[in-house]
Write an enzyme that holds these catalytic residues in place. Structure first.
Site, PDB file in Angstrom:
ATOM      1  N   GLY A 131       0.841  -1.200   0.000  1.00 12.81           N
ATOM      2  CA  GLY A 131       0.000   0.000   0.000  1.00 12.81           C
ATOM      3  C   GLY A 131       0.868   1.239   0.000  1.00 12.81           C
ATOM      4  O   GLY A 131       1.979   1.239  -0.545  1.00 12.81           O
ATOM      5  N   SER A 132       0.378   2.290   0.635  1.00 11.86           N
ATOM      6  CA  SER A 132       1.082   3.569   0.593  1.00 11.86           C
ATOM      7  C   SER A 132       2.296   3.562   1.527  1.00 11.86           C
ATOM      8  O   SER A 132       2.315   2.868   2.547  1.00 11.86           O
ATOM      9  CB  SER A 132       0.130   4.690   0.995  1.00 11.86           C
ATOM     10  OG  SER A 132      -0.349   4.467   2.301  1.00 11.86           O
ATOM     11  N   THR A 133       3.275   4.364   1.184  1.00 14.98           N
ATOM     12  CA  THR A 133       4.468   4.499   2.026  1.00 14.98           C
ATOM     13  C   THR A 133       4.081   5.044   3.406  1.00 14.98           C
ATOM     14  O   THR A 133       4.618   4.631   4.433  1.00 14.98           O
ATOM     15  CB  THR A 133       5.500   5.396   1.311  1.00 14.98           C
ATOM     16  OG1 THR A 133       5.943   4.676   0.141  1.00 14.98           O
ATOM     17  CG2 THR A 133       6.694   5.711   2.177  1.00 14.98           C
ATOM     18  N   GLU A 134       3.102   5.946   3.406  1.00 15.00           N
ATOM     19  CA  GLU A 134       2.630   6.541   4.668  1.00 15.00           C
ATOM     20  C   GLU A 134       2.127   5.456   5.636  1.00 15.00           C
ATOM     21  O   GLU A 134       2.520   5.402   6.801  1.00 15.00           O
ATOM     22  CB  GLU A 134       1.493   7.481   4.274  1.00 15.00           C
ATOM     23  CG  GLU A 134       0.916   8.333   5.328  1.00 15.00           C
ATOM     24  CD  GLU A 134      -0.367   9.015   4.795  1.00 15.00           C
ATOM     25  OE1 GLU A 134      -0.647   8.961   3.576  1.00 15.00           O
ATOM     26  OE2 GLU A 134      -1.080   9.565   5.638  1.00 15.00           O
TER      27      GLU A 134
ATOM     28  N   GLU B 237       5.654  -3.507   0.505  1.00 17.67           N
ATOM     29  CA  GLU B 237       5.716  -3.182  -0.928  1.00 17.67           C
ATOM     30  C   GLU B 237       4.930  -1.889  -1.076  1.00 17.67           C
ATOM     31  O   GLU B 237       3.710  -1.872  -0.895  1.00 17.67           O
ATOM     32  CB  GLU B 237       5.117  -4.334  -1.737  1.00 17.67           C
ATOM     33  CG  GLU B 237       5.559  -4.318  -3.176  1.00 17.67           C
ATOM     34  CD  GLU B 237       4.516  -3.746  -4.082  1.00 17.67           C
ATOM     35  OE1 GLU B 237       4.636  -2.535  -4.392  1.00 17.67           O
ATOM     36  OE2 GLU B 237       3.594  -4.474  -4.465  1.00 17.67           O
TER      37      GLU B 237
ATOM     38  N   CYS C 272       1.683   0.547  -8.509  1.00 18.38           N
ATOM     39  CA  CYS C 272       2.802   1.088  -7.736  1.00 18.38           C
ATOM     40  C   CYS C 272       4.016   1.301  -8.635  1.00 18.38           C
ATOM     41  O   CYS C 272       4.854   2.137  -8.362  1.00 18.38           O
ATOM     42  CB  CYS C 272       3.126   0.171  -6.572  1.00 18.38           C
ATOM     43  SG  CYS C 272       3.120  -1.543  -7.044  1.00 18.38           S
TER      44      CYS C 272
ATOM     45  N   GLY D  22       2.761   2.268   5.351  1.00 17.64           N
ATOM     46  CA  GLY D  22       3.904   1.375   5.597  1.00 17.64           C
ATOM     47  C   GLY D  22       4.686   1.811   6.835  1.00 17.64           C
ATOM     48  O   GLY D  22       5.108   0.987   7.648  1.00 17.64           O
TER      49      GLY D  22
ATOM     50  N   GLU E 102       3.604  10.286  -5.596  1.00 18.73           N
ATOM     51  CA  GLU E 102       2.888   9.259  -6.341  1.00 18.73           C
ATOM     52  C   GLU E 102       1.438   9.706  -6.533  1.00 18.73           C
ATOM     53  O   GLU E 102       0.727   9.959  -5.561  1.00 18.73           O
ATOM     54  CB  GLU E 102       2.920   7.951  -5.546  1.00 18.73           C
ATOM     55  CG  GLU E 102       2.235   6.819  -6.259  1.00 18.73           C
ATOM     56  CD  GLU E 102       2.376   5.488  -5.543  1.00 18.73           C
ATOM     57  OE1 GLU E 102       2.127   5.445  -4.308  1.00 18.73           O
ATOM     58  OE2 GLU E 102       2.715   4.498  -6.187  1.00 18.73           O
TER      59      GLU E 102
HETATM   60  P1  NAP Z   1      -3.444   2.514   1.997  1.00 16.45           P
HETATM   61  O1  NAP Z   1      -4.222   3.363   2.924  1.00 16.45           O
HETATM   62  O2  NAP Z   1      -1.989   2.384   2.179  1.00 16.45           O
HETATM   63  O3  NAP Z   1      -4.143   1.078   2.033  1.00 16.45           O
HETATM   64  C1  NAP Z   1      -3.520  -0.161   1.811  1.00 16.45           C
HETATM   65  C2  NAP Z   1      -4.025  -1.167   2.833  1.00 16.45           C
HETATM   66  O4  NAP Z   1      -3.634  -0.753   4.146  1.00 16.45           O
HETATM   67  C3  NAP Z   1      -5.545  -1.292   2.874  1.00 16.45           C
HETATM   68  O5  NAP Z   1      -5.910  -2.624   3.178  1.00 16.45           O
HETATM   69  C4  NAP Z   1      -5.884  -0.368   4.019  1.00 16.45           C
HETATM   70  O6  NAP Z   1      -7.130  -0.624   4.591  1.00 16.45           O
HETATM   71  C5  NAP Z   1      -4.771  -0.659   4.986  1.00 16.45           C
HETATM   72  N1  NAP Z   1      -4.555   0.374   5.992  1.00 16.45           N
HETATM   73  C6  NAP Z   1      -4.868   1.697   5.924  1.00 16.45           C
HETATM   74  N2  NAP Z   1      -4.515   2.314   7.072  1.00 16.45           N
HETATM   75  C7  NAP Z   1      -3.966   1.383   7.874  1.00 16.45           C
HETATM   76  C8  NAP Z   1      -3.410   1.403   9.190  1.00 16.45           C
HETATM   77  N3  NAP Z   1      -3.351   2.525   9.897  1.00 16.45           N
HETATM   78  N4  NAP Z   1      -2.931   0.244   9.710  1.00 16.45           N
HETATM   79  C9  NAP Z   1      -2.980  -0.886   8.993  1.00 16.45           C
HETATM   80  N5  NAP Z   1      -3.507  -0.978   7.763  1.00 16.45           N
HETATM   81  C10 NAP Z   1      -3.989   0.143   7.195  1.00 16.45           C
HETATM   82  O7  NAP Z   1      -3.717   2.954   0.532  1.00 16.45           O
HETATM   83  P2  NAP Z   1      -5.010   3.705   0.002  1.00 16.45           P
HETATM   84  O8  NAP Z   1      -5.628   4.607   0.968  1.00 16.45           O
HETATM   85  O9  NAP Z   1      -5.890   2.659  -0.437  1.00 16.45           O
HETATM   86  O10 NAP Z   1      -4.360   4.563  -1.156  1.00 16.45           O
HETATM   87  C11 NAP Z   1      -3.566   5.709  -0.835  1.00 16.45           C
HETATM   88  C12 NAP Z   1      -2.374   5.808  -1.717  1.00 16.45           C
HETATM   89  O11 NAP Z   1      -1.531   4.692  -1.472  1.00 16.45           O
HETATM   90  C13 NAP Z   1      -2.628   5.739  -3.202  1.00 16.45           C
HETATM   91  O12 NAP Z   1      -2.983   6.950  -3.758  1.00 16.45           O
HETATM   92  C14 NAP Z   1      -1.295   5.249  -3.704  1.00 16.45           C
HETATM   93  O13 NAP Z   1      -0.415   6.325  -3.835  1.00 16.45           O
HETATM   94  C15 NAP Z   1      -0.819   4.335  -2.611  1.00 16.45           C
HETATM   95  N6  NAP Z   1      -1.089   2.914  -2.923  1.00 16.45           N
HETATM   96  C16 NAP Z   1      -0.046   2.129  -3.277  1.00 16.45           C
HETATM   97  C17 NAP Z   1      -0.280   0.803  -3.594  1.00 16.45           C
HETATM   98  C18 NAP Z   1       0.816  -0.115  -4.004  1.00 16.45           C
HETATM   99  O14 NAP Z   1       0.549  -1.103  -4.658  1.00 16.45           O
HETATM  100  N7  NAP Z   1       2.055   0.124  -3.606  1.00 16.45           N
HETATM  101  C19 NAP Z   1      -1.567   0.285  -3.573  1.00 16.45           C
HETATM  102  C20 NAP Z   1      -2.621   1.110  -3.165  1.00 16.45           C
HETATM  103  C21 NAP Z   1      -2.347   2.418  -2.844  1.00 16.45           C
HETATM  104  P3  NAP Z   1      -8.413   0.165   4.027  1.00 16.45           P
HETATM  105  O15 NAP Z   1      -8.584  -0.276   2.626  1.00 16.45           O
HETATM  106  O16 NAP Z   1      -9.487  -0.342   4.874  1.00 16.45           O
HETATM  107  O17 NAP Z   1      -8.121   1.614   4.159  1.00 16.45           O
END
Ligand code: NAP
Ligand code: MG
Length: 503
Positions: free
Chosen positions: A252-255, A275, A309, A257, A406
């Site tokens: 998911g997001s670096t934030e 990742e 990503c 992560g 990103e």
């Molecule tokens: P995200 O918030 O990083 O979500 C990825 C996963 O982490 C989801 O299952 C999410 O659950 C979970 N999550 C969120 N907050 C968490 C926390 N505090 N503790 C544990 N798990 C948590 O990504 P997003 O909000 O869907 O997208 C935001 C940005 O992330 C995108 O714009 C993109 O830049 C980046 N992104 C990167 C990838 C990649 O493949 N590297 C994939 C998706 C997004 P929920 O779905 O329930 O929020």
């Protein structure tokens, strides 16, 4: 942009699956969330509600982790032979093979991606990953190591290493490739004999729930794979902080992560693999095969609506060919039909959610405020779905947000360069290092640049080439560890050194 409507309905198998009651898979049973809460799942093509699923939270994560712990410690999973584990994984792949169409429809409705793409990319890649990992189950080996022990002259030893499963693994996945990300995570964990609690993305829970049904049908023992639908801030955070979870694998997001790493550090120092995001440079050198490079540059950014990503979101082109390449990629962008993923002519579906649509559009607006121009696209499509037009930005500056951050949408910044030698530093000027590509007919130059780029994947004269056997992951803030390949298998095991003194 052309726009298609009136998508055909999904098949009856998919519709009846969506109509079911969607609960949590814990200890081999489908059960409601402890709180009784559910949440709605949207179709991003029109904002309608597809279905609803259980909203798992901390209490459900506790139950799922306990089930995974029991399955890991007590058997029958832990007593199964490697061959039996491999056969089960292969059987799951065979079952998936019987439902390719259904999985593609679920992805189209839930994520928005074209069904035609999911049917040839996401679903077959997921199946292939399981088959590849099924093969690994019987090939996880230690070493025998001749030791010297200088402080015990004359003593004799037999030393060897065992590679043992890490244990209970929490896996948190995103929404961009819902089924494929589940496969990347589950495959190596199952091959190595770990047990799993999978937290799927709130936006796209459906294909993993269908996969859960097939996991049951394949005959995995209860508690080996537990699937919790719910929100990141609650269920995801509870999993990351759980003291009885041995490893978290996150995409998911670096934030987020960074939050995972913090949670691991503040609790039991569980192992973490990540990742994360990217801002990948795609470099077209003056000697490139231009038509191939232009098609490759369009694919690099527009595949999966840029929600990749590894998307090639910074396109570097020699100044002498800049206009020709930009026009070529723009012509391809104009050809892409936007529409619902279920429509057979759709080339690009909606963004996964309104939040993502808004996020991408706010990046576009920030670019325009700072002086960037859109050669093509540049705005959302005025309809009820969450569409953003395929966009090429020019006249950017290195410090702009659209260059540094990103965007995760169909937006590429095209940047001219003069000196190929200086370009490498510019290409590497990012906090990310997930992927990169170079287009050239000079193969030595291609290899040399591949070495110079700071990225976990480098493509030469191609883009978006993935295989279950190729490690994928990031340099710098794009992640820790690798997905796929034997490196992923290694990361779900730990090494035990055993020494026997011979008397
Ligand atoms: P995200 O918030 O990083 O979500 C990825 C996963 O982490 C989801 O299952 C999410 O659950 C979970 N999550 C969120 N907050 C968490 C926390 N505090 N503790 C544990 N798990 C948590 O990504 P997003 O909000 O869907 O997208 C935001 C940005 O992330 C995108 O714009 C993109 O830049 C980046 N992104 C990167 C990838 C990649 O493949 N590297 C994939 C998706 C997004 P929920 O779905 O329930 O929020
Ligand atoms: Mg989120």
């Amino acid at each position: 942009m052309p726009f298609t409507t009136d998508a055909p309905a999904a098949g009856s198998e998919t519709m009846s699956f969506l109509d079911q009651d969607h609960q949590l898979l814990i200890d081999g049973q489908w059960i409601p969330a402890e709180s009784g809460k559910t949440f709605e799942v949207k179709n991003p093509a029109d904002g309608s509600t597809l279905t609803s699923v259980a909203e798992g939270d901390r209490a459900d994560i506790d139950k799922a982790v306990a089930a995974a712990r029991k399955a890991f410690e007590d058997g029958p999973w832990s007593r199964m032979t490697a061959s039996e584990r491999g056969k089960l994984i292969w059987k799951l792949a065979d079952l998936m093979d019987q439902h390719v169409e259904q999985f593609a429809e679920i992805e189209a409705l839930d994520n928005g991606k074209p069904k035609s793409v999911a049917a040839v990319a996401d679903v077959p890649l997921a199946i292939d990953l399981f088959r590849y990992m099924a093969g690994w189950a019987t090939k996880i080996e230690g070493n025998t190591i001749p030791i010297s022990v200088p402080y015990l002259p004359g003593a004799e030893f037999h030393s060897y290493t065992l590679r043992e499963p890490v244990g209970v693994v929490g896996q948190i996945i995103p929404w961009n490739f819902p089924l494929l990300m589940a496969a990347w995570k589950l495959g190596p964990a199952l091959a190595t004999g770990c047990t799993i609690v999978l937290k799927v993305a709130e936006e796209t829970p459906m294909s993993a729930l269908r996969l859960g049904q097939l996991i049951q049908e394949a005959g995995f023992p209860p508690g080996v794979v537990n699937i919790v639908t719910g929100f990141g801030e609650t269920a995801g955070a509870a999993l990351a902080a759980h003291p009885d979870v041995d490893k978290i694998a996150f995409t998911g997001s670096t934030e987020v992560g960074k939050l995972i790493v913090k949670a691991a550090g503040e609790t039991n120092l569980k192992k973490v693999t990540l990742e994360l995001g990217g801002k990948s440079p795609n470099i077209i050198l003056p000697d490139a095969d231009l038509p191939a490079a232009i098609a490759g540059a369009a694919n690099a950014i527009f595949f999966n609506h840029g929600q990749c990503c590894c998307a090639g979101s910074r396109l570097f082109v020699h100044r002498t060919q800049f206009d020709e390449v930009v026009e070529g990629v723009a012509a391809q962008a104009k050809e892409i039909k936007l529409g619902p993923g279920m429509h057979p002519e759709t080339g690009m579906g909606p963004m996964v959610s309104q939040i993502q649509q808004d996020r991408v559009c706010s990046y576009l607006e920030s670019g325009f405020r700072e002086g960037a121009q859109a050669v093509v696209g540049g705005k959302r499509d005025a309809c009820s779905g969450y569409f953003v037009e395929p966009t090429i930005l020019v006249d950017t500056k290195p410090n702009m947000q659209v260059i540094q951050e990103e965007i995760f949408g169909p937006v590429v910044a095209a940047v001219p360069f003069d000196d190929p030698d200086e370009l490498i530093a510019t290409a590497n000027d990012s906090i990310y290092g997930l992927a990169a590509a170079v287009w050239t007919k000079d193969i030595s130059k291609g290899h040399r640049i591949a070495r110079q780029l700071k990225a976990g994947t480098v493509w030469v004269n191609c883009y978006n080439i993935f295989d279950a056997s190729l490690p994928f992951g990031g340099y710098k803030q794009s992640g820790w560890g690798r997905e796929m390949g034997h490196e992923a298998v290694d990361l779900y095991t730990q090494t035990k050194a055993v020494t026997v003194q011979l008397h």
